[in-house]
Motif scaffolding. Sequence first.
Motif, PDB file in Angstrom:
ATOM      1  N   LYS A  23       1.014  -1.082  -0.035  1.00  0.00           N
ATOM      2  CA  LYS A  23      -0.091   0.137   0.181  1.00  0.00           C
ATOM      3  C   LYS A  23       0.857   1.327  -0.224  1.00  0.00           C
ATOM      4  O   LYS A  23       1.963   1.544   1.050  1.00  0.00           O
ATOM      5  CB  LYS A  23      -0.604  -0.061   1.464  1.00  0.00           C
ATOM      6  CG  LYS A  23      -1.905  -1.423   1.004  1.00  0.00           C
ATOM      7  CD  LYS A  23      -2.369  -2.121   2.576  1.00  0.00           C
ATOM      8  CE  LYS A  23      -3.130  -2.925   2.080  1.00  0.00           C
ATOM      9  NZ  LYS A  23      -2.235  -4.193   3.224  1.00  0.00           N
ATOM     10  N   TYR A  24       0.769   1.450  -1.505  1.00  0.00           N
ATOM     11  CA  TYR A  24       1.533   2.825  -1.446  1.00  0.00           C
ATOM     12  C   TYR A  24       0.941   4.271  -1.085  1.00  0.00           C
ATOM     13  O   TYR A  24       0.204   4.911  -1.122  1.00  0.00           O
ATOM     14  CB  TYR A  24       2.300   2.887  -2.695  1.00  0.00           C
ATOM     15  CG  TYR A  24       3.632   2.205  -2.924  1.00  0.00           C
ATOM     16  CD1 TYR A  24       4.681   2.559  -2.518  1.00  0.00           C
ATOM     17  CD2 TYR A  24       3.756   1.659  -4.267  1.00  0.00           C
ATOM     18  CE1 TYR A  24       6.600   2.181  -2.944  1.00  0.00           C
ATOM     19  CE2 TYR A  24       4.334   0.798  -4.163  1.00  0.00           C
ATOM     20  CZ  TYR A  24       5.750   0.974  -3.839  1.00  0.00           C
ATOM     21  OH  TYR A  24       6.593   0.610  -4.174  1.00  0.00           O
ATOM     22  N   SER A  25       1.970   5.219  -0.764  1.00  0.00           N
ATOM     23  CA  SER A  25       1.757   6.947  -1.002  1.00  0.00           C
ATOM     24  C   SER A  25       3.261   7.480  -0.547  1.00  0.00           C
ATOM     25  O   SER A  25       3.761   6.986  -0.362  1.00  0.00           O
ATOM     26  CB  SER A  25       0.830   6.497   0.113  1.00  0.00           C
ATOM     27  OG  SER A  25       1.570   7.309   1.148  1.00  0.00           O
ATOM     28  N   THR A 206       2.089  -3.063   5.556  1.00  0.00           N
ATOM     29  CA  THR A 206       0.556  -2.566   5.953  1.00  0.00           C
ATOM     30  C   THR A 206       0.849  -1.696   7.175  1.00  0.00           C
ATOM     31  O   THR A 206      -0.015  -0.864   7.827  1.00  0.00           O
ATOM     32  CB  THR A 206      -0.193  -3.939   5.926  1.00  0.00           C
ATOM     33  OG1 THR A 206      -0.025  -4.855   4.586  1.00  0.00           O
ATOM     34  CG2 THR A 206      -1.657  -3.331   6.230  1.00  0.00           C
TER      35      THR A 206
ATOM     36  N   GLY B 106      -9.256  -1.748   4.138  1.00  0.00           N
ATOM     37  CA  GLY B 106      -7.925  -0.707   4.365  1.00  0.00           C
ATOM     38  C   GLY B 106      -6.751  -1.948   4.267  1.00  0.00           C
ATOM     39  O   GLY B 106      -5.619  -2.251   3.670  1.00  0.00           O
ATOM     40  N   ARG B 107      -7.123  -2.957   5.033  1.00  0.00           N
ATOM     41  CA  ARG B 107      -6.067  -4.133   5.359  1.00  0.00           C
ATOM     42  C   ARG B 107      -5.786  -5.197   3.914  1.00  0.00           C
ATOM     43  O   ARG B 107      -4.544  -5.573   3.402  1.00  0.00           O
ATOM     44  CB  ARG B 107      -6.856  -5.970   5.396  1.00  0.00           C
ATOM     45  CG  ARG B 107      -6.126  -6.267   6.370  1.00  0.00           C
ATOM     46  CD  ARG B 107      -6.744  -7.158   7.086  1.00  0.00           C
ATOM     47  NE  ARG B 107      -6.567  -6.735   8.518  1.00  0.00           N
ATOM     48  CZ  ARG B 107      -7.239  -7.510   9.733  1.00  0.00           C
ATOM     49  NH1 ARG B 107      -8.017  -8.562   9.660  1.00  0.00           N
ATOM     50  NH2 ARG B 107      -7.369  -6.147  11.243  1.00  0.00           N
ATOM     51  N   PHE B 109      -6.678  -3.951   0.426  1.00  0.00           N
ATOM     52  CA  PHE B 109      -6.437  -2.677   0.095  1.00  0.00           C
ATOM     53  C   PHE B 109      -6.178  -1.243  -0.249  1.00  0.00           C
ATOM     54  O   PHE B 109      -5.543  -0.306  -1.094  1.00  0.00           O
ATOM     55  CB  PHE B 109      -7.844  -1.986  -1.895  1.00  0.00           C
ATOM     56  CG  PHE B 109      -8.228  -3.553  -2.637  1.00  0.00           C
ATOM     57  CD1 PHE B 109      -7.935  -4.191  -3.209  1.00  0.00           C
ATOM     58  CD2 PHE B 109      -8.769  -4.551  -1.435  1.00  0.00           C
ATOM     59  CE1 PHE B 109      -9.007  -5.442  -3.951  1.00  0.00           C
ATOM     60  CE2 PHE B 109      -9.789  -5.645  -2.089  1.00  0.00           C
ATOM     61  CZ  PHE B 109      -9.457  -6.492  -3.614  1.00  0.00           C
ATOM     62  N   GLY B 110      -5.350  -1.210   0.878  1.00  0.00           N
ATOM     63  CA  GLY B 110      -5.253   0.036   1.298  1.00  0.00           C
ATOM     64  C   GLY B 110      -6.123   1.282   1.613  1.00  0.00           C
ATOM     65  O   GLY B 110      -7.194   0.658   1.640  1.00  0.00           O
ATOM     66  N   ASN B 111      -5.377   2.367   0.902  1.00  0.00           N
ATOM     67  CA  ASN B 111      -6.475   3.583   0.679  1.00  0.00           C
ATOM     68  C   ASN B 111      -6.639   3.406  -0.562  1.00  0.00           C
ATOM     69  O   ASN B 111      -7.000   4.358  -1.170  1.00  0.00           O
ATOM     70  CB  ASN B 111      -6.321   4.286   1.351  1.00  0.00           C
ATOM     71  CG  ASN B 111      -4.610   5.323   0.846  1.00  0.00           C
ATOM     72  OD1 ASN B 111      -4.133   4.244   0.541  1.00  0.00           O
ATOM     73  ND2 ASN B 111      -4.982   6.591   1.836  1.00  0.00           N
ATOM     74  N   THR B 112      -6.266   2.498  -1.665  1.00  0.00           N
ATOM     75  CA  THR B 112      -6.061   2.399  -3.179  1.00  0.00           C
ATOM     76  C   THR B 112      -7.692   2.927  -4.128  1.00  0.00           C
ATOM     77  O   THR B 112      -8.086   1.934  -3.525  1.00  0.00           O
ATOM     78  CB  THR B 112      -5.236   2.109  -4.073  1.00  0.00           C
ATOM     79  OG1 THR B 112      -5.751   0.982  -3.232  1.00  0.00           O
ATOM     80  CG2 THR B 112      -3.974   1.876  -2.817  1.00  0.00           C
ATOM     81  N   GLN B 408      -5.842   7.647  -2.515  1.00  0.00           N
ATOM     82  CA  GLN B 408      -5.267   6.970  -3.468  1.00  0.00           C
ATOM     83  C   GLN B 408      -5.656   7.127  -4.391  1.00  0.00           C
ATOM     84  O   GLN B 408      -5.916   5.545  -5.300  1.00  0.00           O
ATOM     85  CB  GLN B 408      -4.343   6.842  -3.450  1.00  0.00           C
ATOM     86  CG  GLN B 408      -2.567   6.760  -3.811  1.00  0.00           C
ATOM     87  CD  GLN B 408      -2.136   5.760  -3.181  1.00  0.00           C
ATOM     88  OE1 GLN B 408      -1.015   5.616  -3.506  1.00  0.00           O
ATOM     89  NE2 GLN B 408      -1.868   5.571  -2.397  1.00  0.00           N
TER      90      GLN B 408
END
Lengths: 256, 417
Positions: A23-25, A206, B106-107, B109-112, B408
Amino acid sequence: MTDDRLVIGGHEFNSRFILGSGKYSMNMIEAAVKDAGAEIITLAVRRANTKEQENILDYIPEGVTLLPNTSGARNADEAVRIARLARELGCGNFVKIEIMRDSKYLLPDNQETIKATDVLAAEGFIVMAYMYPDLNVARDLVSAGAASVMPLASPIGSNKGLQTREFIQILIDEIDVPVIVDAGIGRPSQACEVMEMGAAAVMANTALATAGDLPLMARAFKEAISAGRKAYLAGLGRVLARGASASDPLTGFLRD
Amino acid sequence: MKNQFFVDSDSLSSEAAAVKHRLENDPSSRTNHMEYMPGMEVIESDVCDNVMGHVRSFDYSSYTAGDVRAALEKDTCTIEDFKALLSPAAEPFLERMAQRARIETGRHFGNTVYFFTPLYIANYCENYCVYCGFNCYNHINRMKLSMEQIEKEMKVIADSGMEEILILTGESRGQSNVEYIGEACKLARKYFRMTGLEIYPVNTDEYRYLHQCGADYVTVFQETYDAERYEQLHLLGHKRVWPYRFDAQERALRGGMRGVAFSALLGLSDFRKDALASALHVYYLQRKYPYAEMSLSCPRLRPIINNDRINPQDVGEKQLCQILCAYRIFLPYVGITVSSRESAEFRNGIVKIAATKVSAGVSTGIGDHESKYSGKVSEEQHGDEQFEINDTRSLKSMYRDISKEGLQPVMNDYIFL
């Protein structure tokens, strides 16, 4: 302590924290480098394969080593193709092989990983192999030319910590290339624990990505990893793990 | 308001109108919807039996608040838990479900949030599906783009920054054959990183051919998993064959596609049963093809040209949100797409809870991207839309809105292998 460097494929690093790629930012990369001191940052080639203006490649600070990974590969052949593409994109010779034949748990396919390692190491790649911690597989990976093995601590993204502790310890004890613990590390305390066990480095993503305060969590990881490493070097971990000796030795009666 | 699907166009000849009315009113004039037509491949599979066994016995009124609470407290959501989450008993727990869904999203896919846009290249159709704007009895402007026109459309879309495209056609093998679609896929490879298809279901070898042309994701909506209701809504054409459609995703995976997408069109039948069937369709195929990528959509019925009264019946936004949260909790690793059928407000909210992919800069018409994107008035002919969209935002404005929500936007996370 000053000479305590992580050496992978002949390259030396001061930091033992590696930023994963899930999970990038851009904020995260900044925090990982500035606050966690990361010198290696993983990059999903499939994600960098974009025309987007905000390409992750443009955000990698100077002096940081890119570790392109082969996520999206379902077999050795696909991993090899992605690694070659990474090289064409200018990502250097490091590659983290990730091969998943399962879209639900994203568990690595050890057999295919050995095959891909064989091909890529022969092509001059510095191969870091993401794996399920299995001693025989780790030995085969080293024979195939892996510069590092990266056993998972628990399913990726789960933040469940050291579920495979015993098996990672075996790899640390038996494998001569750096053992870098990857996937599942959810807390700095867990990162500290694997370093105490003798892991060469820790990869996390994560745990940072989902933190409330990213820079603060990055610093927490840095300090935890450093503390764990010091404990390992001090010998504490080994003594406890192997059991202390009795104060009255059982063999004290022997005469010569 | 109960849907009144039947609309007669003035341009129908009296003979055509007579056939249409007979199809609508006399079930014996219609073919057997469970029987394969010539040329349709039959595959051996237990997936349909597994899915439909659960659907048939699903009595959602039997679940209680206690069942819902128990489901939300568990780490792993079983099929029984999922049924409880879809039941009316779960409605008061919507906020808790959303909280849990957000954690799972979130777990995994994150915030994408991923973007794509559909490109309709033809709207000819040989089927009479009573709710669809493209149906063969609906009097609309028909059009099939030439390769030059397709390329022009693709350039306009690619210039907007889009990297994933979903190529669609009406369901007409006669007008839009597999080779025509394959050529469009080859063009798409030039302009986009990822090409998906939403076309009529085809055989395994045809999916393989389309994959070789550059397509890697196949979307087929079952519309409704209730075969009897399906029979009353799909009165004519190849699409009438329910089981051939059901097995489309499995044939696509056997043909080498990386991923497949599923959905029922909510509002056609009992939405709770259709939601259960859609998710179990994913669940059982994932067990059989664990390397495949899967995603779920959640379209609700929308008005069409010549029938503005079509509506999603009892599937309100709360019900839709409940379904999406239940999907996310039961299948945390699966992509969830929310299309421009839904409002900007709904989409801005649901990407924070469960959705991982949204369309942007959408036109469901044929050959009108240049005029829609640039406002430039074109002399060229356009084909009419499949349905009315709700969220008309451009990629640029959606990108901005999604970023503002603290998420994101991602244009691509994919390599064609």
